[in-house]
Motif scaffolding. Sequence first.
Motif, PDB file in Angstrom:
ATOM      1  N   GLU A 176       0.829  -1.209   0.000  1.00 39.47           N
ATOM      2  CA  GLU A 176       0.000   0.000   0.000  1.00 39.47           C
ATOM      3  C   GLU A 176       0.860   1.255   0.000  1.00 39.47           C
ATOM      4  O   GLU A 176       0.524   2.254  -0.642  1.00 39.47           O
ATOM      5  CB  GLU A 176      -0.932  -0.005   1.206  1.00 39.47           C
ATOM      6  CG  GLU A 176      -2.050  -1.027   1.121  1.00 39.47           C
ATOM      7  CD  GLU A 176      -2.825  -1.162   2.417  1.00 39.47           C
ATOM      8  OE1 GLU A 176      -4.014  -1.549   2.355  1.00 39.47           O
ATOM      9  OE2 GLU A 176      -2.253  -0.883   3.500  1.00 39.47           O
ATOM     10  N   SER A 180       0.832   4.089  -2.708  1.00 36.70           N
ATOM     11  CA  SER A 180       0.585   5.481  -2.324  1.00 36.70           C
ATOM     12  C   SER A 180       1.652   6.406  -2.902  1.00 36.70           C
ATOM     13  O   SER A 180       1.358   7.518  -3.342  1.00 36.70           O
ATOM     14  CB  SER A 180       0.552   5.616  -0.799  1.00 36.70           C
ATOM     15  OG  SER A 180      -0.527   4.898  -0.249  1.00 36.70           O
ATOM     16  N   MET A 240      -5.251  12.269   0.964  1.00 33.77           N
ATOM     17  CA  MET A 240      -4.193  11.698   1.779  1.00 33.77           C
ATOM     18  C   MET A 240      -3.816  12.718   2.833  1.00 33.77           C
ATOM     19  O   MET A 240      -2.888  13.487   2.660  1.00 33.77           O
ATOM     20  CB  MET A 240      -2.971  11.334   0.927  1.00 33.77           C
ATOM     21  CG  MET A 240      -1.962  10.447   1.625  1.00 33.77           C
ATOM     22  SD  MET A 240      -0.626  10.019   0.515  1.00 33.77           S
ATOM     23  CE  MET A 240      -1.468   8.946  -0.623  1.00 33.77           C
TER      24      MET A 240
END
Length: 250
Positions: A176, A180, A240
């Motif tokens: 992940e 990202s 984010m």
Amino acid sequence: MSNTIKIAELKATAKERSIDRYGSLILANIIIFIIQLIISGITTVGTSGSIIIFVINLIINLIVNILLGVLVSGKAYLYMNLVYSQPIAASDIFFGLKQHPQKAVIIQSVFVLVDFFVSLPASVLLFMVQRTPTQSGYIAMIIALLVGFIVNLYVSLVYSQSFFLLHDFPERSAKELLRSSRKLMQGNKLKLLALYLSFIPLYLFGILTLFIPLLWISVYRYATIAVFYQKLISNAGSNMPAKEEQNGLD
């Protein structure tokens, strides 16, 4: 900060955050260098021309470079403390041993293994032209070097934010975090490349002045890269969140 990423502003911020902290930052870089030097010396089996020894050294080198991901993680943590105006110490570089070291190793393995596989064709061609020199062989080797360099550079840019993200989002898996970073770098790869290139004159100056300024330049460069991350994560907004209050640095 505005959404526009300007290199001059990033560098100015890096200088501001680094004031009175260069001692700790330079010491941290020296410690990392010494550790790498010692480990390299200990793990080298031998220097004979044996193909078996060569392969053993190659495998050990790959494993060691992957494991050194914990130091890369610690360095990212140190500089994130710096840009978020947190207390710093040279010992912060060992934080990667405590903060999900397995994730740091997985992330580092991406960089190390990509570098190995894209460099392999050029290494093989170099071995061949050394035994049988031909013009076509040298041309093929140069092309392989260029292709390998481009692929390596692209991967390093795409996943450049992974270690910073590890400390901002420690709950995420290594996969992940890599994803990202890839998302965060969409539309920003050339900006980071331009940032890298902007330090070339300083490095040339450091080389021409007996290498001593390189200690400061390397700190300045990495601090600017950390500020670049801070800018990216801030610009990401609601997709984010920046979590500056709890960014994994306490």
